[in-house]
Design an enzyme around this catalytic site. Sequence first.
Site, PDB file in Angstrom:
ATOM      1  N   CYS A   1      75.207 103.848  88.875  1.00 21.08           N
ATOM      2  CA  CYS A   1      75.259 102.818  87.995  1.00 21.08           C
ATOM      3  C   CYS A   1      74.010 102.399  87.273  1.00 21.08           C
ATOM      4  CB  CYS A   1      75.894 101.661  88.856  1.00 21.08           C
ATOM      5  SG  CYS A   1      77.411 101.978  89.576  1.00 21.08           S
TER       6      CYS A   1
ATOM      7  N   ILE B   1      71.350 104.773  82.612  1.00 23.06           N
ATOM      8  CA  ILE B   1      72.097 105.990  81.793  1.00 23.06           C
ATOM      9  C   ILE B   1      73.776 105.768  81.991  1.00 23.06           C
ATOM     10  CG2 ILE B   1      72.407 108.437  81.808  1.00 23.06           C
ATOM     11  CD1 ILE B   1      69.977 107.324  80.254  1.00 23.06           C
ATOM     12  N   ALA B   2      74.117 105.342  82.995  1.00 23.31           N
ATOM     13  CA  ALA B   2      75.699 105.199  83.408  1.00 23.31           C
ATOM     14  C   ALA B   2      76.095 104.104  82.438  1.00 23.31           C
ATOM     15  CB  ALA B   2      75.924 104.811  84.849  1.00 23.31           C
TER      16      ALA B   2
ATOM     17  N   ARG C   1      75.621 104.156  95.560  1.00 21.97           N
ATOM     18  CA  ARG C   1      75.344 104.082  96.931  1.00 21.97           C
ATOM     19  C   ARG C   1      75.576 102.665  97.318  1.00 21.97           C
ATOM     20  NH1 ARG C   1      70.108 102.175  98.383  1.00 21.97           N
ATOM     21  NH2 ARG C   1      69.463 102.303  96.034  1.00 21.97           N
TER      22      ARG C   1
ATOM     23  N   HIS D   1      69.659 114.988  92.824  1.00 27.54           N
ATOM     24  CA  HIS D   1      70.976 115.816  91.765  1.00 27.54           C
ATOM     25  C   HIS D   1      71.488 116.905  92.862  1.00 27.54           C
ATOM     26  CE1 HIS D   1      69.441 114.069  87.674  1.00 27.54           C
ATOM     27  NE2 HIS D   1      69.885 113.179  88.371  1.00 27.54           N
TER      28      HIS D   1
ATOM     29  N   LYS E   1      69.311 114.646  82.996  1.00 26.15           N
ATOM     30  CA  LYS E   1      68.083 115.324  83.135  1.00 26.15           C
ATOM     31  C   LYS E   1      66.989 114.598  84.182  1.00 26.15           C
ATOM     32  CE  LYS E   1      65.607 112.182  80.740  1.00 26.15           C
ATOM     33  NZ  LYS E   1      64.359 111.472  81.298  1.00 26.15           N
TER      34      LYS E   1
ATOM     35  N   ASP F   1      60.274 114.017  83.531  1.00 29.28           N
ATOM     36  CA  ASP F   1      61.012 112.889  82.808  1.00 29.28           C
ATOM     37  C   ASP F   1      61.098 113.033  81.294  1.00 29.28           C
ATOM     38  OD1 ASP F   1      61.943 110.045  83.103  1.00 29.28           O
ATOM     39  OD2 ASP F   1      60.350 109.433  81.772  1.00 29.28           O
TER      40      ASP F   1
END
Length: 335
Positions: A20, A23-24, A44, A86, A104, A186
Site C-alpha cells: 500500500c 506506487i500502489a 503486511r 519480491h 522494479k 532503484d
Amino acid sequence: KPFPSDVFCAPQLRWAVIGCGVIANQMAQSLALAGRKLAGVANRTQEKAVAFAERYGVERVYESCEELYADPDIDAIYITTPHNTHITYLRDALAAGKHVLCEKSITLNSAELDEARAIAREHNVVLMDATTILHMPLYQELVRRADSGEFGAMNLAQINFGSYKEYGDLTNRFYNINLAGGAMLDIGVYALSIARLFMASAPTEVVSLANLASTGVDQTSGFVTRNAEGQLGVFSLSLHSKQPKRSVISFDKCYIEVSEYPRADTATIVWTEDGCRETVQAGEEAYALCYEMADLEAAVAGDTSKAGLIDIAADVMDVMTRLRADWGVVYPEER
C-alpha cells in the site's frame, strides 16, 4: 481530457495489489482515470490495507497474501513491496496461477528472476516487469522507427540519472542494505532499460567504477557496456548528487534526446544532415502505470511482443547483477 480509448484494448482482468505504498497509491489513482478499480488488496499491516481500500473503493481486503492467492476471482496481481521481498511473493503468486506485474527492480538478481520465469512457464502465466520505460508509448514509437532503419545504425547511448538523498536517515530504503537499497536497483534499472531497448543485443562487456555508501550499497557509479555489435552504453548514476534524467541515443542519421525519461511522453530527434529538430509525442505521462497493466492484459490475450518484454528485463538484470558483484554489493538474502 477523456481517457484514451486505445490504452486498454485486451479483455479486462480482475487485479489485486500487494503493498500500500507510494506506487500502489499511484496505480489506484491512475486506474481511476480510466474508470477502473482494483478488486483486492493485501498488505503486511491490515489497518493500512483497510484504509487503502476505503480510499480507492477496492472491493476486498485480504487478511493474508495466501487468502489472495487462493481467490479464484483474481486474475492478476501487482507487487509493489520493497525489492528484497519480491521473489517471495512471486514464487507463491505465480505458483497459484496468477499473472504478475512486479514493480522494479523485479528481483534482486538474475538467479531470482530465472527462478520466477521458470515458475511462470510451469503454470502458464504471464510475468511482467513494471519498469515504466518498457511500457511507455513514446519508446514503442521510437523503437518502431529505429527498427525500420529510418535512423540508421545505433552506435551510442549516454544515460544520466542522479538523485540527492540526504544521509540523515540511513535506514531509509535508498541506503539500507537490508531493504536492497542502492542506486543500481532503484534508478539504474531505468538507465539500462532505455539503452537496451535500442540496442541490437544484450551487452557482453562491462567496465565500471563505483563508490559505496557507508551502509555498503552503491551510491555513485560510472560504467560502460558494449555488445557484440559494438554498440556502447555510457552511464552515470548517483543517490547523493542531483543529475538531469537525460538520455541521448545516437544513430548514424540522428540522435534522440529524452529528458525526465522514466515516464516520458516527448522526445526530440536531431537530424545529423541538417541539424533539424523534430519533436515526437506519444502517450501521456499521467497514464504511465495504466500502460503497464494494459501491456500485461495484452500479453495474457496473446500479444507476443508484450510477453517478450521480460526478455529485455532479464538482459538488464544480468548487467545489474554483474555490476553489483564487481562492486561487492551483496544483500543479506544473497549471502
